[in-house]
Design an enzyme around this catalytic site. Sequence first.
Site, PDB file in Angstrom:
ATOM      1  N   ARG A 194       9.872  22.853  -1.538  1.00  6.29           N
ATOM      2  CA  ARG A 194      10.771  21.895  -0.671  1.00  6.29           C
ATOM      3  C   ARG A 194      11.663  22.699   0.069  1.00  6.29           C
ATOM      4  O   ARG A 194      11.707  22.450   1.244  1.00  6.29           O
ATOM      5  CB  ARG A 194      10.997  20.674  -1.356  1.00  6.29           C
ATOM      6  N   LYS A 223      15.219  18.670   4.136  1.00  6.03           N
ATOM      7  CA  LYS A 223      16.483  18.233   3.461  1.00  6.03           C
ATOM      8  C   LYS A 223      17.777  19.179   3.907  1.00  6.03           C
ATOM      9  O   LYS A 223      18.194  20.045   3.133  1.00  6.03           O
ATOM     10  CB  LYS A 223      15.950  18.167   1.789  1.00  6.03           C
ATOM     11  N   GLU A 282      13.166   4.570   3.229  1.00  2.67           N
ATOM     12  CA  GLU A 282      13.738   4.708   2.036  1.00  2.67           C
ATOM     13  C   GLU A 282      15.041   4.315   1.902  1.00  2.67           C
ATOM     14  O   GLU A 282      15.498   3.641   2.659  1.00  2.67           O
ATOM     15  CB  GLU A 282      13.519   6.531   1.578  1.00  2.67           C
TER      16      GLU A 282
HETATM   17  N1  PXG Z   1      15.475  10.446  -0.057  1.00  2.00           N
HETATM   18  C1  PXG Z   1      16.453  10.984   0.258  1.00  2.00           C
HETATM   19  C2  PXG Z   1      17.128  10.984   1.519  1.00  2.00           C
HETATM   20  C3  PXG Z   1      17.325  12.014  -0.536  1.00  2.00           C
HETATM   21  O1  PXG Z   1      18.290  12.663  -0.281  1.00  2.00           O
HETATM   22  C4  PXG Z   1      15.487  11.370  -2.208  1.00  2.00           C
HETATM   23  C5  PXG Z   1      14.660  10.652  -1.338  1.00  2.00           C
HETATM   24  C6  PXG Z   1      14.697  11.459  -3.605  1.00  2.00           C
HETATM   25  O2  PXG Z   1      14.227  12.707  -3.707  1.00  2.00           O
HETATM   26  P1  PXG Z   1      13.871  13.428  -5.083  1.00  2.00           P
HETATM   27  O3  PXG Z   1      13.352  14.703  -4.897  1.00  2.00           O
HETATM   28  O4  PXG Z   1      15.225  13.489  -5.506  1.00  2.00           O
HETATM   29  O5  PXG Z   1      13.011  12.516  -5.881  1.00  2.00           O
HETATM   30  C7  PXG Z   1      16.620  11.917  -1.891  1.00  2.00           C
HETATM   31  C8  PXG Z   1      17.279  12.637  -2.921  1.00  2.00           C
HETATM   32  C9  PXG Z   1      22.313  12.257  -5.852  1.00  2.00           C
HETATM   33  C10 PXG Z   1      21.532  13.033  -4.445  1.00  2.00           C
HETATM   34  O6  PXG Z   1      23.518  13.023  -6.089  1.00  2.00           O
HETATM   35  C11 PXG Z   1      20.407  12.901  -4.138  1.00  2.00           C
HETATM   36  C12 PXG Z   1      19.769  13.511  -2.953  1.00  2.00           C
HETATM   37  C13 PXG Z   1      20.450  14.043  -2.066  1.00  2.00           C
HETATM   38  C14 PXG Z   1      21.983  13.874  -2.073  1.00  2.00           C
HETATM   39  C15 PXG Z   1      22.388  13.425  -3.324  1.00  2.00           C
HETATM   40  O7  PXG Z   1      21.587  11.656  -6.339  1.00  2.00           O
HETATM   41  N2  PXG Z   1      18.429  13.481  -2.578  1.00  2.00           N
END
Ligand code: PXG
Length: 288
Positions: free
Chosen positions: A52, A151, A184
Amino acid sequence: MGLKIYINGELFEKEDARISVYDRGLLYGDGVFEGIRAYHGKIFRCKEHMDRLFASAKAIMLEIPLSKEELTEAIRSTLDANGLRDAYIRLLVTRGVGTLGLDPFECSNPQVIIITDTLSLYPREHYEQGLELVTVSTVRNHPNALNPRIKSLNYLNNILAKIECSQAGVTEGVMLNSDGYVTEGTADNIFIVKDGRLLTPPAHVGILEGITRAVVMELAREADIEALEKDMTRFDLYSADECFLTGTAAEVIPVVRIDRRDVGDGRPGPITLRLLEMFRNQATNNTN
Ligand code: PXG
């Protein structure tokens, strides 16, 4: 001894870990990142996170100066240097120092930063009692403007949504796209259960395709629960039997109220709880 931070192959004490004020990550949010977790010393779904990150970087024409293997090794050595086995890992790649102008091709010194830290877990009540959500008025970035599949270091879209959540007195919110479809949470993917089927919005509505989301889809299929991607509106949320969010930090977190409407009977649902248990087993049993 304090926390050590990796910057371009070197470890620095947290207080001494510094980046230039001319860095484009700061000036423009010009860079990409990952939030990863290690359970019992093993990096969870490392390959998926690397894939990713590299896909995000490619989309913004940012060349990462290390291979996926080298980056993985850098994460491992940073975890070791900090003596961390259960950790939150923040991996960033910025486009580096340039001039004050916009042109990214003036600049060719990407900065690779790895922060490993102890995880701040969500309170246990959130899992036991479930979260309350509101739908926010901030529209998720349009995929043709800045695709949420990237991301990127620019999270203002999500931060504006998070401000609305705080102002509404809830911890999380649901973002819709410009056509009113559910996308989301602010940093988590969303799922509903309806008539025994598990549903989540598809990538084309404008979401980050979460790694946790993919694992939950796999686990559902293993458990013989039909799991599919489907466009959904607020009506689908309001009439859902169950709802939950997924993310690296949150894992699987039940949602019990949306826009002041109870989800199902207002308590975490059985399929949600089953998937949470399966997820934790998979993450801690190192079978990924
Ligand atoms: N959507 C968005 C916009 C995200 O930033 C997810 C979904 C979930 O993705 P994963 O791969 O983690 O299952 C994210 C996750 C945190 C944090 O501290 C998490 C994210 C970004 C910034 C902080 O929990 N991304």
